[in-house]
Design an enzyme around this catalytic site. Structure first.
Site, PDB file in Angstrom:
ATOM      1  N   HIS A  76       0.840  -1.196   0.000  1.00  0.00           N
ATOM      2  CA  HIS A  76       0.000   0.000   0.000  1.00  0.00           C
ATOM      3  C   HIS A  76       0.873   1.242   0.000  1.00  0.00           C
ATOM      4  O   HIS A  76       2.006   1.234   0.463  1.00  0.00           O
ATOM      5  CB  HIS A  76      -0.946   0.012   1.207  1.00  0.00           C
ATOM      6  N   CYS A  77       0.333   2.323  -0.570  1.00  0.00           N
ATOM      7  CA  CYS A  77       0.989   3.616  -0.464  1.00  0.00           C
ATOM      8  C   CYS A  77       0.144   4.478   0.449  1.00  0.00           C
ATOM      9  O   CYS A  77      -0.591   3.962   1.295  1.00  0.00           O
ATOM     10  CB  CYS A  77       1.192   4.253  -1.840  1.00  0.00           C
ATOM     11  N   ILE A  78       0.201   5.767   0.305  1.00  0.00           N
ATOM     12  CA  ILE A  78      -0.434   6.622   1.294  1.00  0.00           C
ATOM     13  C   ILE A  78      -1.953   6.702   1.140  1.00  0.00           C
ATOM     14  O   ILE A  78      -2.660   7.091   2.059  1.00  0.00           O
ATOM     15  CB  ILE A  78       0.191   8.036   1.229  1.00  0.00           C
TER      16      ILE A  78
END
Length: 635
Positions: free
Chosen positions: A25-27
């Protein structure tokens, strides 16, 4: 689990867990690598409550979640059984610099045990204090019980680290614990009594008696209690081996055959190869330091004092102990351990500066027991819990240790007994002939180390360093309705210099739709991002392409540099703050290379949004300078 059902639905609609190669996941979004994207039901996922939209880019199937993506990711990992793939696969995830990756590994391994580490260190320190002032007798039951509590984590450290290390590397925690327990298995220590079967490496510094063999291969028995590096290396290889075995062992017997083979291979390998090599590395270090001291006490003091805390991290400091004992036996004094005496004082000086400067309550709270245990010479809580994660304070403490070590080298400080740690180490520096220049050297050197560590960290340690790129008094309002805030409203300044773009006009649907939040976008003309508000860094993705700040009123500001720049894996980005740090308006957050990012083919359009508030009065100007108002929000 709050997001369990959403996680189940997402996994089902991406084609089931058997269609998932990996998930990170990213932000703002989950990033799946699917075996077959055609099996994913994109429309069904888009219509789920809790999902903003779905995007496909860079070979990834991206499910945009928003602020709660870490929680949803955790649920996806647990529901899908992806734990053993490692939450952020090292092969597919962000790389960053080698030093940053090293810090991430060390911090992830030691952070879970910091509380207990600090507590046991304080108990050991206070127990030594009670004996020194005569409140307790070292033979009393009270002392023995307190000593058992204080030594509990340190003696069995490999077991604790076996759990956290293998979990970090993506393996099963209980396998890591089993490896650690084998290293400190008490029966093995009794096997060294009596005559050895034979000796290997005779006549060298690696000479080792062999008391047992494993399938005919000699096993060099060493003491691994309190050690760090052997179990971490063993956990790394165990995780990789376990992952491989799970791909080749049939499911029907996987549950017990995988741990069986992993333990049967890794534990002997650790005793035969990994452990001895780590220990010999320490011995080589010890011999090298004696050679350096004979060449120049000043250089030796700077070298040992400055790098002692680094040696502690790698467990190489134990290599100096046999050297010191040999010097005490043959010479009646030892200079090696004397020169590292100042390092712990430099460490607690840095910790005190962090405590006074930092606004992150978690680190501030941890600094108190770390400082107390550091006074008594137990610096692991200070290193792993405070200075090393913040990076610069650790470097400043090393400089302080180098200064103190250099002073003690010049003044000829030596130890005459193996005595106490921290403040209880001073008596060890008293010569049998009485007070000498060397003893005064220990007083001056430790004081200098403390002061240098404190001052450098306080001034240059990067702890809540507030350097406004554009002073607030110099800000020129671009639009009157933006600059004039009312009670209950909060002004957001531009974090970049550049051209203003309507959020609806950018290419990323997750941002342009307004689903993630309201705000504006900026096409930057220089590669510096500063804080648009004062607040706490609530999110900083490892690739440093995106950052979130939560203001004191609870507003959540998200800044995403460029489009799909996560694919650059941290290249061309440099963060100047850490997650959890309090920042001031105008403080430099991130530097990035405009030209290099453009050459990579990524757009630099940077959304600046507020994810949990309504935005009013956006800036009507077509161009803004850093620090100019861009919009205001309701509290």
């Amino acid at each position: 689990m709050k997001y369990e059902q959403l996680a189940r639905d997402i996994i089902q609609q991406v084609g089931g867990k058997e269609n998932v190669n990996s998930v990170v996941h990213c932000i703002t979004r989950l990033r799946f690598k699917l075996k077959d994207e055609s099996k994913a039901n994109t429309e069904a996922i888009k219509n789920m409550d809790g999902v903003v939209t779905v995007m496909k880019s860079g070979g990834q199937y991206q499910v945009v979640i928003g602020n709660h993506v870490p929680d949803v990711y955790k649920a996806v990992v647990e529901v899908g059984g992806f734990q053993n793939q490692s939450p952020v696969d090292e092969e597919d995830g962000p790389k960053g610099s080698l030093f940053s990756r090293f810090i991430d590994i060390i911090s992830s391994i030691f952070t879970p045990v910091l509380g207990v580490l600090a507590a046991t260190g304080m108990i050991k320190g206070f127990n030594a204090l009670f004996v020194a002032v005569g409140w307790l007798d070292a033979t009393s039951g009270t002392y023995q019980l307190l000593n058992a509590i204080g030594d509990s984590l340190f003696y069995f450290f490999p077991i604790f680290l076996g759990y956290t290390a293998i979990k970090k590397f993506g393996g099963s925690p209980f396998i890591g614990m089993a490896i650690g327990a084998a290293l400190v298995y008490p029966t093995l220590s009794t096997l060294t009594a009596g005559d050895p079967l034979y000796t290997v490496f005779a006549g060298t510094m690696f000479e080792s008696p062999i008391h047992i063999t494993f399938l005919g291969v000699p096993v060099i028995l060493m003491t691994y209690s309190t050690s760090v590096i052997p179990i971490i290396i063993a956990a790394f290889f165990a995780a990789k081996l376990e992952k491989f075995l799970k791909t080749v062992i049939p499911d029907v017997i996987k549950m017990f055959i995988v741990p069986l083979l992993t333990l049967l291979i890794i534990v002997p390998l650790t005793f035969i190869l990994i452990g001895p090599i780590a220990t010999w590395a320490g011995m080589l270090l010890g011999s090298a330091t004696v050679a350096v001291y004979n060449l120049s006490p000043l250089i030796a003091g700077i070298f040992l004092g400055g790098l002692w805390q680094v040696f502690v991290i790698f467990g190489l400091h134990w290599g100096l102990v046999p050297v010191a004992i040999n010097n005490l036996t043959s010479l009646g004094a030892d200079p090696v351990l004397a020169l590292v005496f100042a390092a712990s004082f430099a460490q607690i000086g840095a910790v005190l500066a962090v405590f006074l400067r930092i606004k992150n309550q978690k680190i501030k709270t941890l600094s108190i027991p770390a400082f107390i245990s550091g006074i008594f010479g137990v610096t692991e809580p200070a290193i792993y819990g405070v200075t090393l994660p913040l990076k610069k304070p650790f470097i400043m403490s090393c400089i302080g240790g180098a200064v103190g070590g250099g002073i003690m080298g010049i003044m000829g400080t030596q130890v005459y007994i193996i005595g106490g740690l921290g403040v209880f180490g001073y008596p060890s520096n008293i010569s049998p002939e009485g007070i000498t220049t060397g003893f005064y050297g220990s007083l001056i050197g430790t004081a200098a180390a403390f002061v240098v560590g404190f001052v450098l960290t306080y001034l240059f340690g990067g702890v809540n360093k507030a350097v406004a790129t554009t002073p607030q008094s110099d800000i020129t309002p671009v639009a009157e309705e933006v600059s004039a805030t009312k009670v209950g409203q909060e002004q957001i300044l531009s974090p970049l210099a550049g051209n203003v773009v309507n959020l609806k006009d950018i290419s990323d649907v997750a941002f342009s739709s307004g689903s993630l939040g309201q705000g504006v976008a900026i096409e930057p003309t220089e590669g510096k991002l500063v804080a648009p508000v004062s607040g706490t860094v609530s999110a900083l993705f490892p690739t440093h392409h995106a950052i979130g700040i939560t203001t004191e009123t609870g507003a959540e500001v998200l800044i995403h540099i460029g489009m799909d720049t996560v694919q650059l894996e941290g290249k061309h980005f440099k963060a100047h703050v850490t997650q959890g740090e309090f920042v001031e308006k105008g403080q430099l957050l991130i530097e990035f290379d405009l030209d290099a990012i453009k050459r990579s083919g990524r757009a630099l359009t940077t959304p600046v949004i507020v994810t949990n508030r309504k935005v009013i009065s956006p800036n009507k100007a077509s161009h803004v300078q850093t620090g100019e108002p861009i919009f205001i929000i309701n509290e």
